[in-house]
Design a protein around this motif. Structure first.
Motif, PDB file in Angstrom:
ATOM      1  N   THR A 148       0.858  -1.185   0.000  1.00  0.00           N
ATOM      2  CA  THR A 148       0.000   0.000   0.000  1.00  0.00           C
ATOM      3  C   THR A 148       0.891   1.231   0.000  1.00  0.00           C
ATOM      4  OG1 THR A 148      -1.792  -1.130   1.155  1.00  0.00           O
ATOM      5  CG2 THR A 148      -1.773   1.278   1.266  1.00  0.00           C
ATOM      6  N   ILE A 149       0.626   2.122  -0.937  1.00  0.00           N
ATOM      7  CA  ILE A 149       1.388   3.370  -1.051  1.00  0.00           C
ATOM      8  C   ILE A 149       0.465   4.523  -0.658  1.00  0.00           C
ATOM      9  CG2 ILE A 149       2.645   4.919  -2.614  1.00  0.00           C
ATOM     10  CD1 ILE A 149       4.067   2.203  -2.128  1.00  0.00           C
ATOM     11  N   PRO A 156       3.735  12.096  -8.841  1.00  0.00           N
ATOM     12  CA  PRO A 156       3.888  10.728  -9.320  1.00  0.00           C
ATOM     13  C   PRO A 156       5.310  10.182  -9.203  1.00  0.00           C
ATOM     14  CG  PRO A 156       2.489  11.957 -10.814  1.00  0.00           C
ATOM     15  CD  PRO A 156       3.037  12.946  -9.812  1.00  0.00           C
ATOM     16  N   SER A 157       6.318  11.015  -9.423  1.00  0.00           N
ATOM     17  CA  SER A 157       7.703  10.532  -9.347  1.00  0.00           C
ATOM     18  C   SER A 157       8.045  10.040  -7.941  1.00  0.00           C
ATOM     19  CB  SER A 157       8.682  11.625  -9.784  1.00  0.00           C
ATOM     20  OG  SER A 157       8.538  12.773  -8.952  1.00  0.00           O
ATOM     21  N   ASP A 158       7.486  10.675  -6.915  1.00  0.00           N
ATOM     22  CA  ASP A 158       7.704  10.211  -5.544  1.00  0.00           C
ATOM     23  C   ASP A 158       7.030   8.860  -5.319  1.00  0.00           C
ATOM     24  OD1 ASP A 158       9.052  12.571  -5.081  1.00  0.00           O
ATOM     25  OD2 ASP A 158       7.600  13.358  -3.622  1.00  0.00           O
ATOM     26  N   SER A 161       9.097   6.096  -6.829  1.00  0.00           N
ATOM     27  CA  SER A 161      10.226   5.780  -5.940  1.00  0.00           C
ATOM     28  C   SER A 161       9.774   4.921  -4.767  1.00  0.00           C
ATOM     29  CB  SER A 161      10.872   7.067  -5.421  1.00  0.00           C
ATOM     30  OG  SER A 161      11.433   7.788  -6.483  1.00  0.00           O
ATOM     31  N   ASP A 162       8.630   5.266  -4.185  1.00  0.00           N
ATOM     32  CA  ASP A 162       8.110   4.486  -3.057  1.00  0.00           C
ATOM     33  C   ASP A 162       7.783   3.056  -3.476  1.00  0.00           C
ATOM     34  OD1 ASP A 162       8.308   6.716  -1.470  1.00  0.00           O
ATOM     35  OD2 ASP A 162       6.145   6.936  -1.132  1.00  0.00           O
ATOM     36  N   SER A 167       9.024  -2.531  -2.963  1.00  0.00           N
ATOM     37  CA  SER A 167       9.141  -3.848  -3.598  1.00  0.00           C
ATOM     38  C   SER A 167      10.600  -4.205  -3.841  1.00  0.00           C
ATOM     39  CB  SER A 167       8.358  -3.861  -4.915  1.00  0.00           C
ATOM     40  OG  SER A 167       8.856  -2.871  -5.793  1.00  0.00           O
ATOM     41  N   GLY A 168      11.511  -3.530  -3.174  1.00  0.00           N
ATOM     42  CA  GLY A 168      12.945  -3.694  -3.386  1.00  0.00           C
ATOM     43  C   GLY A 168      13.472  -5.100  -3.239  1.00  0.00           C
ATOM     44  N   GLU A 169      13.086  -5.802  -2.187  1.00  0.00           N
ATOM     45  CA  GLU A 169      13.558  -7.173  -2.005  1.00  0.00           C
ATOM     46  C   GLU A 169      13.125  -8.046  -3.172  1.00  0.00           C
ATOM     47  OE1 GLU A 169      13.491  -7.697   2.807  1.00  0.00           O
ATOM     48  OE2 GLU A 169      12.450  -9.134   1.557  1.00  0.00           O
ATOM     49  N   TRP A 170      11.912  -7.824  -3.590  1.00  0.00           N
ATOM     50  CA  TRP A 170      11.351  -8.613  -4.679  1.00  0.00           C
ATOM     51  C   TRP A 170      12.152  -8.389  -5.959  1.00  0.00           C
ATOM     52  CZ3 TRP A 170       7.418  -6.720  -8.460  1.00  0.00           C
ATOM     53  CH2 TRP A 170       6.931  -7.771  -9.243  1.00  0.00           C
TER      54      TRP A 170
END
Length: 176
Positions: A148-149, A156-158, A161-162, A167-170
């Motif tokens: 959830t963001i 939108p650019s922020d 990034s979020d 989802s970085g680990e993924w």
């Protein structure tokens, strides 16, 4: 690699920025992009609002479910229509392609963004307000969301990034 696939599926209310954020996210992650509302319009040969005008909101939801079940989009960012979450079968199908990201925008922000509610092609019963629709759908968005963001009025650019961060680990697993 995520056992469910490497796509990201964006869900949220009309006006939450799914298409805008989706295009930017696809560019950033070098993925294909698809908007299921556009797939519906292409299949039916008419805008969403005309589908509702010629039949009703439930007909649009049924068509949407058929389109969701027919999707085959690995390695994509998929922007869904706001009512995609009414189809358990459609959402479960999309989840086989990757993680579901809920773009959570507060109601007051949505009310500023969605100025054409009655003519926007929103699959809702006649007379249902945006606030009532928000209350009805919010639990469904949360039910299907892997991520959830919190969007607010952020650019939108922020949000892109979020999403990448959350989802970085993924993505580290996908790249391995």
């Amino acid at each position: 690699m995520n056992p469910r696939g490497d796509s990201l599926i964006l869900i949220g209310m009309p006006g939450s920025g799914k298409s805008t954020v989706g295009i930017l996210l696809a560019k950033e992650l070098v993925k294909g992009f698809v908007d299921t509302d556009l797939l519906i319009q292409e299949r039916e040969g008419q805008p969403l609002q005309e589908i509702i005008n010629n039949a009703d909101f439930q007909a649009l939801r049924n068509i949407e479910e058929q389109v969701l079940l027919a999707t085959d989009f690995p390695n994509h960012v998929i922007a869904t229509g706001g009512s995609a979450v009414y189809s358990d079968a459609g959402m479960n199908h999309l989840r086989t392609y990757g993680r579901v990201v809920f773009l959570d925008v507060p109601l007051d922000e949505l009310q500023m963004r969605v100025t054409n509610y009655a003519a926007r092609g929103i699959a809702a019963p006649h007379g249902q307000t945006l606030a009532q629709l928000y209350d009805e759908r919010r639990a469904l968005y949360r039910r299907y969301a892997d991520i959830t963001i919190e969007c607010g009025a952020r650019p939108p650019s922020d949000l892109v990034s979020d999403i990448i961060y959350e989802s970085g680990e993924w993505y580290a697993e996908v790249d391995a």
